[in-house]
Design an enzyme around this catalytic site. Structure first.
Site, PDB file in Angstrom:
ATOM      1  N   ASN A 135       1.080  -1.384   0.161  1.00  0.00           N
ATOM      2  CA  ASN A 135       0.012  -0.035  -0.185  1.00  0.00           C
ATOM      3  C   ASN A 135       0.962   1.193  -0.143  1.00  0.00           C
ATOM      4  O   ASN A 135       0.637   2.381  -0.693  1.00  0.00           O
ATOM      5  CB  ASN A 135      -0.929  -0.120   1.093  1.00  0.00           C
ATOM      6  CG  ASN A 135      -2.165   0.906   1.064  1.00  0.00           C
ATOM      7  OD1 ASN A 135      -2.257   1.613   0.188  1.00  0.00           O
ATOM      8  ND2 ASN A 135      -2.435   1.260   2.390  1.00  0.00           N
ATOM      9  N   PRO A 149      -6.608   4.569  -4.484  1.00  0.00           N
ATOM     10  CA  PRO A 149      -6.790   5.225  -3.156  1.00  0.00           C
ATOM     11  C   PRO A 149      -6.327   4.558  -1.867  1.00  0.00           C
ATOM     12  O   PRO A 149      -7.070   4.089  -0.958  1.00  0.00           O
ATOM     13  CB  PRO A 149      -8.603   5.239  -2.897  1.00  0.00           C
ATOM     14  CG  PRO A 149      -8.879   3.940  -3.823  1.00  0.00           C
ATOM     15  CD  PRO A 149      -8.028   3.733  -5.047  1.00  0.00           C
ATOM     16  N   CYS A 150      -5.157   4.595  -1.638  1.00  0.00           N
ATOM     17  CA  CYS A 150      -4.493   4.157  -0.399  1.00  0.00           C
ATOM     18  C   CYS A 150      -4.735   5.003   0.766  1.00  0.00           C
ATOM     19  O   CYS A 150      -4.839   4.561   1.644  1.00  0.00           O
ATOM     20  CB  CYS A 150      -3.097   3.986  -0.617  1.00  0.00           C
ATOM     21  SG  CYS A 150      -2.264   5.582  -1.134  1.00  0.00           S
ATOM     22  N   HIS A 151      -5.400   6.125   0.421  1.00  0.00           N
ATOM     23  CA  HIS A 151      -5.510   6.976   1.724  1.00  0.00           C
ATOM     24  C   HIS A 151      -6.872   6.512   2.206  1.00  0.00           C
ATOM     25  O   HIS A 151      -7.273   7.055   3.415  1.00  0.00           O
ATOM     26  CB  HIS A 151      -5.889   8.486   0.897  1.00  0.00           C
ATOM     27  CG  HIS A 151      -6.769   8.762   0.059  1.00  0.00           C
ATOM     28  ND1 HIS A 151      -6.652   8.292  -1.374  1.00  0.00           N
ATOM     29  CD2 HIS A 151      -8.143   8.786   0.116  1.00  0.00           C
ATOM     30  CE1 HIS A 151      -7.842   8.775  -1.811  1.00  0.00           C
ATOM     31  NE2 HIS A 151      -8.841   8.889  -1.135  1.00  0.00           N
TER      32      HIS A 151
END
Length: 159
Positions: free
Chosen positions: A108, A118-120
């Site tokens: 990630n 969208p690692c957030h």
């Protein structure tokens, strides 16, 4: 040939790096792009990111490809399945491979296509914000922005 576009966003400059066929990076990192020009693809991505930040775009639709192992590619594909405006914990995200939670977190963190992959949207099991290469303040801003757009509420003031 390689190409680049840079856009200003509410959370800093984003560099978009691509070749003729694929975007390879969307990053907050400063890149030496002095000799690179824009192409149709980097302009398309720049426009989509501007729409994302304005709240009118939730799904990106451009070809992307980042270098990584098969395992990393699998993790990045799973990230793309996290719905806009929602979060998941690392424990839930790694439920299909519970012994690989650290490897999944590492993959990630190696994601080079910020916001789009969208690692957030992956947070700690206790609900706290953890690990984001762009800085936790950006992660918080992105999550808050998506909550506002989906009308799931604003929990903090944005300046």
């Amino acid at each position: 040939m390689n190409y680049a576009s840079v856009i200003e966003t509410p959370i800093g400059k984003l560099s978009i790096l691509a070749d003729d066929d694929f975007v390879h990076a969307v990053t907050f990192d400063e890149k030496d792009i002095a000799d690179l020009t824009e192409n149709e693809l980097t302009i398309k991505v720049a426009n989509q990111l501007k729409d994302y930040f304005s709240g009118t775009l939730r799904d990106f639709d451009f070809p992307m490809q980042q270098k990584g192992t098969d395992f990393q590619q699998e993790v990045w594909q799973h990230l793309l399945a996290i719905p806009y405006g929602e979060t998941t914990s690392y424990a839930k995200f790694s439920a299909h491979k519970p012994l690989a939670i650290r490897a999944i977190a590492s993959a990630n963190g190696k994601n080079n296509i910020a916001i789009v992959v969208p690692c957030h949207r992956v947070i700690g099991s206790n609900g706290k914000l953890v690990g984001y290469a762009g800085g936790l303040w950006r992660k918080q801003w992105l999550l808050q922005h998506e909550r506002e757009v989906t009308q799931q509420g604003q929990t903090e003031l944005k300046f």
